[in-house]
Design an enzyme around this catalytic site. Structure first.
Site, PDB file in Angstrom:
ATOM      1  N   ASP A  62      29.142 -62.916  -6.519  1.00 46.68           N
ATOM      2  CA  ASP A  62      28.742 -62.891  -5.109  1.00 46.68           C
ATOM      3  C   ASP A  62      28.304 -64.297  -4.687  1.00 46.68           C
ATOM      4  O   ASP A  62      27.424 -64.897  -5.289  1.00 46.68           O
ATOM      5  CB  ASP A  62      27.588 -61.905  -4.918  1.00 46.68           C
ATOM      6  CG  ASP A  62      27.423 -61.479  -3.475  1.00 46.68           C
ATOM      7  OD1 ASP A  62      27.469 -62.355  -2.591  1.00 46.68           O
ATOM      8  OD2 ASP A  62      27.248 -60.275  -3.221  1.00 46.68           O
ATOM      9  N   SER A 113      28.439 -59.535   2.735  1.00 47.46           N
ATOM     10  CA  SER A 113      28.949 -58.918   1.507  1.00 47.46           C
ATOM     11  C   SER A 113      29.477 -57.510   1.725  1.00 47.46           C
ATOM     12  O   SER A 113      30.371 -57.069   1.002  1.00 47.46           O
ATOM     13  CB  SER A 113      27.852 -58.890   0.438  1.00 47.46           C
ATOM     14  OG  SER A 113      27.527 -60.184   0.005  1.00 47.46           O
TER      15      SER A 113
END
Length: 513
Positions: A62, A113
């Site tokens: 991430d 995200s």
């Protein structure tokens, strides 16, 4: 209704591929063609020869753009006797196939995200903050590749994250919510997914509204072994059944510790990936998504050292998958990518000109988050004088004043008067104000500190700059990210394409509908 006169990008590419392969096949002798590969798949009037990946690993760093990878590589690099510097290759940098992936979503070129993980998991664009739901109306759920492989192919499925197990990226593989903040509902979807393995940080709203069973109880009622100790996790063996592991040692935001903060023997991402392989391995196949979520958190906070250590830990976790691949080379596919880049990390800084001094980062011994909890909290409570904290600054970040006895031997870590003023000002704001929201800060203070403790941010920024690194934002950027592939079907992931194609390529490789 779709316009029959229009052809989708994917349809156009398939048609082109069909024509190319048809032409190629016409030139191949029949005897050679018939012996090419073990399985023939007819699709859109074209014959393709393929072997399906039975074991699929999808690693998502991430916030891990190319600068995050390259800075970790440089940090691990060596200097030869002749003065030449040589970067170190992370495990996935050795993969034979590399592609470039765009990350924009339905609402932003700097996406979040939830939407980017949705694109990877389901092949659909949606709004920032939305998980696997149709954009704007948010009333139609998208089925993920994990769900398809689970229901159509009988693959076992695992989801691992170093952040909360109901955070946006892991949730995008099993949940469908109009808002990523529907934490309790996401936890219920986790239990209802039937996936065989979950591991990560604690649920973000484990108790819901207080009148419903907590997420641990919901999972247990759905037949999960809910394990909350490292010893309990280590004792699990193949055949244990559906399992949810919540890390015993929790840090900021009830996530797992940053790799650089983990105690000796404390489980990190690699350990949970290895346990996942042990519990998921079976003859039908498995899909394991493993997220290194705190690369993103570190980059939000502009903590380059913490980002580097978590990227290196992800490399270790990928290596565990590579070792499995070495035992099953004809059945395994490993993908390593990112949902987006975070922080706008750049390698090179104004005052270091054409040089970097990444070895300076070895002097940072704790993440900004641990520095906050172990040091800054005490400073604020006790109103500790600035001069008294400089010993901790040296011990935790390596930064020192010109009068320090070690200054001569550590010239690139000596604070200039300008830098000393910067951290003194930040320290005073920490004592008087502390962290604040963007709306409660001046533009100048927000640009200097974001929404973090000013003192911790000033120390990270000064050390980053002395090392030759800098960030442009406390948020995400619109930069493309890389995808690395090895194994069965890896060649499909070369070139430049959109993140939605990751889903479509996996769906085609595994022949799910």
């Amino acid at each position: 209704m779709k316009d029959s006169n229009k052809i989708s990008r994917r349809g156009f590419l398939k048609a082109g591929a069909a024509a190319s392969v048809a032409g190629l096949m016409a030139s191949i002798p029949t005897a050679v063609a018939s012996a090419a590969e073990p399985e023939q798949v007819a699709e859109e009037n074209c014959l393709f020869w393929s072997k399906k990946p039975k074991y699929i690993f999808l690693f998502i760093g991430d916030g891990m753009g190319l600068p995050q990878i390259q800075s970790a590589s440089f940090y691990q690099g060596t200097t030869q006797n002749n003065g030449a510097v040589i970067p170190a290759e992370l495990s996935f940098m050795k993969f034979p196939v590399v592609g470039s992936v765009t990350t924009y979503d339905s609402t932003s070129f700097c996406p979040d995200s939830a939407s980017t993980a949705t694109s990877i998991a389901s092949g659909e664009k949606t709004e920032s903050g939305v998980i696997n739901m149709k954009p704007w109306t948010r009333d139609v759920p998208f089925e993920t590749i994990a769900e398809k492989l689970h229901s159509q192919k009988g693959y076992k499925v695992g989801v691992v994250s170093t952040v909360n197990i109901d955070h946006a990226t892991p949730a995008a593989f099993y949940a469908h919510q109009a808002s990523r903040k529907n934490y309790y509902e996401i936890g219920v979807e986790l239990a209802n997914s039937g996936f065989e393995y979950f591991a990560g940080g604690e649920f973000q709203k484990v108790n819901g509204n207080g009148s419903v069973p907590n997420n641990h109880e919901v999972a247990a009622q759905a037949g999960y072994n809910v394990v909350t100790t490292q010893a309990g996790a280590a004792a699990l063996q193949a055949g244990a059944g559906k399992t949810l592991i919540i890390a015993e040692k929790l840090a900021d935001g009830n996530s797992m510790n940053y790799a650089m903060d983990a105690a000796a023997g404390e489980w990190k991402l690699t350990d949970y990936v290895k346990k996942g392989i042990e519990l998921l391995n079976n003859n039908k196949g498995f899909f394991l998504m493993a997220e290194s979520g705190k690369i993103d958190w570190a980059c939000h906070a502009n903590d380059a050292a913490a980002s580097i250590h978590d990227t290196l830990e992800m490399s270790n976790a990928v290596q565990a998958a590579v070792e499995f691949y070495n035992q099953h080379p004809n059945d395994t596919l490993i993908l390593v990518t990112a949902d987006h880049e975070t922080g706008g990390l750049g390698i090179g800084y104004k005052t270091t000109n054409y040089d970097t001094f990444l070895t300076n980062l070895t002097k940072q011994t704790v993440s900004y988050a641990k520095f906050d909890t172990d040091y800054v909290t005490r400073y604020r409570a006790e109103k500790t004088p600035f001069e008294s904290v400089l010993a901790d600054v040296k011990n935790c970040f390596g930064l020192m004043t010109a009068s320090d006895p070690d200054a001569a031997a550590n010239s690139t870590l000596v604070l200039t008067d300008y830098e000393l003023d910067q951290i003194r000002t930040a320290y005073e704001r920490t004592l008087n104000v502390g962290a604040a929201g963007q709306g409660d800060m001046s533009q100048q203070d927000y640009e200097l500190y974001g929404t973090y403790q000013p003192f911790s941010m000033a120390l990270c920024h000064v050390l980053n700059h002395k090392s030759g690194l800098d960030h442009t934002t406390y948020a995400h950027t619109g930069a493309p990210v890389n995808i690395y592939a090895m194994g069965v079907g890896a060649e499909e992931f070369q070139g430049a394409f959109d993140n939605t194609e990751i889903f479509h390529k996996l769906a085609e490789l595994t022949n799910v509908k």
